[in-house]
Design an enzyme around this catalytic site. Structure first.
Site, PDB file in Angstrom:
ATOM      1  N   ILE A  18       2.155  18.838  38.309  1.00 45.58           N
ATOM      2  CA  ILE A  18       3.057  19.721  37.854  1.00 45.58           C
ATOM      3  C   ILE A  18       3.141  20.869  38.384  1.00 45.58           C
ATOM      4  CG2 ILE A  18       3.290  19.162  35.391  1.00 45.58           C
ATOM      5  CD1 ILE A  18       0.397  21.178  35.340  1.00 45.58           C
ATOM      6  N   ASP A 138      -1.376  38.396  45.712  1.00 47.34           N
ATOM      7  CA  ASP A 138      -0.151  36.914  45.656  1.00 47.34           C
ATOM      8  C   ASP A 138       0.157  36.789  44.045  1.00 47.34           C
ATOM      9  OD1 ASP A 138       0.794  34.530  46.786  1.00 47.34           O
ATOM     10  OD2 ASP A 138      -0.181  33.166  46.064  1.00 47.34           O
TER      11      ASP A 138
END
Length: 280
Positions: A18, A138
């Site tokens: 995924i 991030d």
């Protein structure tokens, strides 16, 4: 992952891949003992010399998620090693990342953006309020998972860090240049990498907002023709080159987002009130 390795650690049946990034790849798996689904991250290190750095990244992600509790942060359940690879078992969040949403369906509406970014900023404020603060480093649309009920989760904490006031500069350049603050990589104006702090995350709040509203990467300018003035002001303040000129807390960002929401409500209600009072 090879077919003969579909069951890992003797209990996790891998269903599908995924996600994949520089630090590792993520699989959807079912625990054959309890039937529950989990997201399992397999850490990748192509160079044996990078092993120490890999372990550091794993410890960093564990330290962030293991001892934190907030609705936008995924839970972790297990860490194990198999075939000389590290695996992290995490909460599986059904949904789609916001980069895919924008790329397939187009930019978010202002109402959708407000809902998403208020949740994002709330999660960041929680991390920033810890002692020592945790800097995510991030934030980007692909690291924000949106579920069907409108709730979001932040994922991939492999480069998050606990802020150390005594450091002069970060050891490595981390982040995604498209969204990261200038101080995470240095820039052409002579700004070098330094000890990134919570204001680096605030910069990424601005670049992420810009992408979600326009479908474009932030290029250092906020075009008011693309977005409303109120959102343009927030993005501009988030993305100042000098950290001291940005918002100093995501609470301040949330306050301005709520002002945007009130302004939107007034614009919707005013014509209705005007129409009613005219009849009276």
């Amino acid at each position: 992952m090879d077919k003969e390795n579909l069951i890992i650690n003797g209990r996790y049946l891998v269903l599908e891949n995924i996600g994949k990034g520089g630090a590792g790849e993520v699989f959807l798996a079912r625990d054959i003992k309890n039937g529950r689904k989990y997201a399992i991250k397999r850490y990748i290190s192509s160079n044996p010399n990078d092993r120490n750095q890999l372990i550091d990244n794993i410890e960093r992600e564990l330290n962030v998620l293991k001892y934190t509790t907030h609705p936008v942060l995924p839970k972790i359940y297990n860490l194990f090693m198999e075939d000389s690879r590290f695996f992290l078992v995490m909460e599986y969040v059904e949904g789609i990342n916001l980069k895919e949403v924008v790329d397939t369906k187009g930019a978010l509406s202002e109402e959708q953006l407000l809902s998403v970014m208020e949740q994002v900023c709330s999660g960041l404020y929680y991390l920033h309020s810890l002692e020592p603060p945790i800097v995510y480093r991030d934030l980007k649309p692909s690291n924000i998972i949106l579920s069907d009920d409108g709730k979001i989760k932040l994922i991939d904490f492999g480069i998050a860090k606990r802020y150390n006031r005594e450091l002069i500069a970060d050891k490595y350049a981390y982040g995604t240049k498209e969204f990261a603050s200038p101080e995470q990589f240095g820039n052409s104006k002579g700004m070098g990498i330094y000890n990134t702090d919570i204001r680096s995350d605030i910069y990424a709040v601005g670049t992420t907002m810009f992408y979600l509203l326009t479908g474009r990467s932030y290029n250092g300018k906020v075009d008011s023709a693309l977005i409303s003035r109120s959102f343009a002001k927030i993005i501009s303040k988030c993305t100042k080159v000098r950290p001291k000129e940005r918002y100093q807390s995501t609470i301040d960002v949330i306050c301005d987002l709520k002002r945007c929401r009130k302004s939107m409500i007034r614009k919707l209600i005013y014509p209705i009130i005007k129409k009613i009072t005219k009849k009276i």
